[in-house]
Design a protein around this motif. Structure first.
Motif, PDB file in Angstrom:
ATOM      1  N   LEU A 192     -23.988  62.094  27.141  1.00  0.00           N
ATOM      2  CA  LEU A 192     -25.032  61.824  28.138  1.00  0.00           C
ATOM      3  C   LEU A 192     -24.606  60.780  28.776  1.00  0.00           C
ATOM      4  CD1 LEU A 192     -27.883  60.918  24.982  1.00  0.00           C
ATOM      5  CD2 LEU A 192     -27.473  62.790  26.719  1.00  0.00           C
ATOM      6  N   VAL A 193     -24.060  59.931  29.036  1.00  0.00           N
ATOM      7  CA  VAL A 193     -23.567  58.570  29.753  1.00  0.00           C
ATOM      8  C   VAL A 193     -22.461  59.821  30.900  1.00  0.00           C
ATOM      9  CG1 VAL A 193     -22.052  57.218  30.652  1.00  0.00           C
ATOM     10  CG2 VAL A 193     -23.611  56.912  28.447  1.00  0.00           C
ATOM     11  N   ASP A 194     -21.947  60.804  29.772  1.00  0.00           N
ATOM     12  CA  ASP A 194     -20.656  61.117  30.909  1.00  0.00           C
ATOM     13  C   ASP A 194     -21.516  62.899  32.022  1.00  0.00           C
ATOM     14  OD1 ASP A 194     -18.913  59.738  30.065  1.00  0.00           O
ATOM     15  OD2 ASP A 194     -18.517  61.267  28.332  1.00  0.00           O
ATOM     16  N   ALA A 195     -21.920  63.586  31.865  1.00  0.00           N
ATOM     17  CA  ALA A 195     -23.267  63.793  32.037  1.00  0.00           C
ATOM     18  C   ALA A 195     -23.698  63.671  33.199  1.00  0.00           C
ATOM     19  CB  ALA A 195     -24.010  65.089  30.888  1.00  0.00           C
ATOM     20  N   CYS A 196     -24.786  62.578  32.792  1.00  0.00           N
ATOM     21  CA  CYS A 196     -25.264  61.788  33.601  1.00  0.00           C
ATOM     22  C   CYS A 196     -24.739  61.001  34.966  1.00  0.00           C
ATOM     23  CB  CYS A 196     -25.986  60.479  33.059  1.00  0.00           C
ATOM     24  SG  CYS A 196     -27.396  60.076  34.114  1.00  0.00           S
ATOM     25  N   VAL A 197     -23.346  60.279  35.087  1.00  0.00           N
ATOM     26  CA  VAL A 197     -22.450  60.616  35.746  1.00  0.00           C
ATOM     27  C   VAL A 197     -22.191  61.277  36.479  1.00  0.00           C
ATOM     28  CG1 VAL A 197     -20.497  58.931  35.941  1.00  0.00           C
ATOM     29  CG2 VAL A 197     -21.646  57.980  34.507  1.00  0.00           C
ATOM     30  N   ALA A 198     -21.963  62.557  36.260  1.00  0.00           N
ATOM     31  CA  ALA A 198     -21.147  63.154  37.145  1.00  0.00           C
ATOM     32  C   ALA A 198     -22.431  64.092  37.737  1.00  0.00           C
ATOM     33  CB  ALA A 198     -20.767  64.281  36.420  1.00  0.00           C
ATOM     34  N   ARG A 199     -23.610  64.336  36.761  1.00  0.00           N
ATOM     35  CA  ARG A 199     -25.077  64.499  38.159  1.00  0.00           C
ATOM     36  C   ARG A 199     -25.142  63.574  39.326  1.00  0.00           C
ATOM     37  NH1 ARG A 199     -27.722  65.045  33.176  1.00  0.00           N
ATOM     38  NH2 ARG A 199     -29.463  63.732  34.136  1.00  0.00           N
ATOM     39  N   ASP A 206     -19.917  60.915  49.251  1.00  0.00           N
ATOM     40  CA  ASP A 206     -18.893  62.327  49.554  1.00  0.00           C
ATOM     41  C   ASP A 206     -18.568  62.957  49.166  1.00  0.00           C
ATOM     42  OD1 ASP A 206     -20.121  61.191  51.994  1.00  0.00           O
ATOM     43  OD2 ASP A 206     -19.255  59.482  51.739  1.00  0.00           O
ATOM     44  N   GLU A 207     -16.807  62.420  48.546  1.00  0.00           N
ATOM     45  CA  GLU A 207     -16.418  62.837  47.102  1.00  0.00           C
ATOM     46  C   GLU A 207     -16.410  62.709  45.794  1.00  0.00           C
ATOM     47  OE1 GLU A 207     -12.398  62.493  49.354  1.00  0.00           O
ATOM     48  OE2 GLU A 207     -13.655  61.613  51.113  1.00  0.00           O
ATOM     49  N   ILE A 208     -16.987  63.943  44.867  1.00  0.00           N
ATOM     50  CA  ILE A 208     -17.097  63.811  43.985  1.00  0.00           C
ATOM     51  C   ILE A 208     -15.513  63.602  43.195  1.00  0.00           C
ATOM     52  CG2 ILE A 208     -17.735  65.200  41.358  1.00  0.00           C
ATOM     53  CD1 ILE A 208     -19.588  66.902  43.123  1.00  0.00           C
ATOM     54  N   GLY A 209     -14.498  64.055  43.423  1.00  0.00           N
ATOM     55  CA  GLY A 209     -13.240  63.076  42.884  1.00  0.00           C
ATOM     56  C   GLY A 209     -12.815  62.411  43.264  1.00  0.00           C
ATOM     57  N   PRO A 211     -15.553  58.978  44.448  1.00  0.00           N
ATOM     58  CA  PRO A 211     -16.099  58.535  44.114  1.00  0.00           C
ATOM     59  C   PRO A 211     -16.213  56.939  44.451  1.00  0.00           C
ATOM     60  CG  PRO A 211     -15.951  58.353  41.590  1.00  0.00           C
ATOM     61  CD  PRO A 211     -14.570  59.776  42.426  1.00  0.00           C
ATOM     62  N   ARG A 212     -17.423  56.730  45.723  1.00  0.00           N
ATOM     63  CA  ARG A 212     -16.787  55.438  46.432  1.00  0.00           C
ATOM     64  C   ARG A 212     -18.509  54.552  45.072  1.00  0.00           C
ATOM     65  NH1 ARG A 212     -19.577  54.031  52.368  1.00  0.00           N
ATOM     66  NH2 ARG A 212     -19.127  51.931  52.238  1.00  0.00           N
ATOM     67  N   TYR A 213     -19.275  54.909  44.806  1.00  0.00           N
ATOM     68  CA  TYR A 213     -20.036  54.120  43.995  1.00  0.00           C
ATOM     69  C   TYR A 213     -20.489  54.064  43.310  1.00  0.00           C
ATOM     70  CZ  TYR A 213     -22.434  55.169  48.864  1.00  0.00           C
ATOM     71  OH  TYR A 213     -22.579  54.518  50.581  1.00  0.00           O
ATOM     72  N   VAL A 214     -20.378  55.260  42.383  1.00  0.00           N
ATOM     73  CA  VAL A 214     -20.030  54.983  40.875  1.00  0.00           C
ATOM     74  C   VAL A 214     -18.528  55.193  40.453  1.00  0.00           C
ATOM     75  CG1 VAL A 214     -20.518  56.238  38.508  1.00  0.00           C
ATOM     76  CG2 VAL A 214     -21.961  55.565  40.309  1.00  0.00           C
ATOM     77  N   GLN A 215     -17.788  54.041  39.727  1.00  0.00           N
ATOM     78  CA  GLN A 215     -16.429  54.646  39.815  1.00  0.00           C
ATOM     79  C   GLN A 215     -16.338  54.429  38.197  1.00  0.00           C
ATOM     80  OE1 GLN A 215     -13.966  51.277  41.683  1.00  0.00           O
ATOM     81  NE2 GLN A 215     -14.913  52.271  43.727  1.00  0.00           N
TER      82      GLN A 215
END
Length: 227
Positions: A192-199, A206-209, A211-215
């Protein structure tokens, strides 16, 4: 009283869930196919959607994706197999939570109430509007924008962002996030957490690979920043 739209093709499950939720004070409308469920959305205007994953014709995943194109409606998936790969696909499509069938009405009721419970992540003393780079979070209006453009976040995505950003640089384990964001205290599923973080990253980064905000801190969990 909450309005719940149930989309389930099995008539016995449909009738049982419907009856159980009505006895617990919910206003329930039911549909047997994804197409009928989508048609009922505009008319019924539910507060939450209970969506079977394996539907004939349009699948639950397809229904979820269609809704997420334009709506923040809370979605809980119903699945017959909790370890099914399709669960991950459903979560990635935008579901906020999932329940493994068969489930007791009180369990379903508790999950619905947890998802619908008023977000109270905005702590006293914190500013109502916070700006991090090009990301703006309005804790009172419960809105998020990036570079001035409003973002459509699912309820779980918004709650996760509010929780993480309330304590910048603090690391939260998956279990802590499950307890504080999803209110799961047992049988918790880190997917649940991992999928939500990815979304969420797909919408705010700006770059999903990179991340600036959610690390991610491997072996520990997730944090907001440093920015």
């Amino acid at each position: 009283m909450s309005r719940v739209l149930l989309v389930e093709d099995d008539p016995f499950v449909r009738e049982g869930v419907q009856l159980g939720l009505r006895r617990r004070g919910h206003d329930v409308r039911a549909a047997g196919t994804g197409e009928d469920g989508l048609a009922a959305l505009a008319e019924f205007r539910p507060d939450l959607l209970l969506l079977d994953l394996m539907l004939p014709g349009m699948t639950g995943v397809q229904v979820c994706r269609r809704i997420r194109e334009h709506s923040q409606l809370p979605i809980i998936m119903l699945t017959a197999r909790g370890d099914d790969f399709d669960v991950v696909i459903g979560l990635e499509a935008g579901a906020d939570d999932y329940i493994v069938k068969p489930a007791r009405p009180e369990v379903i009721d508790a999950r619905i109430r947890a998802v619908l419970r008023r977000m109270d992540d905005g702590a006293t003393g914190r500013p109502a509007i916070e700006v991090y780079g090009d990301l703006t979070i309005d804790r009172v209006g419960l809105t998020v924008s990036k570079a001035g453009r409003p973002l459509t976040l699912a309820p779980s995505e918004l709650r996760l962002l509010l929780h993480l950003s309330a304590a910048p640089e603090q690391v939260f384990s998956r279990q802590q996030l499950l307890e504080n964001v999803w209110e799961h205290t047992f049988h918790a599923d880190g997917r649940l957490v991992d999928a939500c973080v990815a979304r969420l990253r797909g919408k705010i980064e700006d770059e999903i690979g990179n991340p600036r905000y959610v690390q991610t801190l491997r072996g520990f969990g997730y944090r907001f920043g440093p920015l």
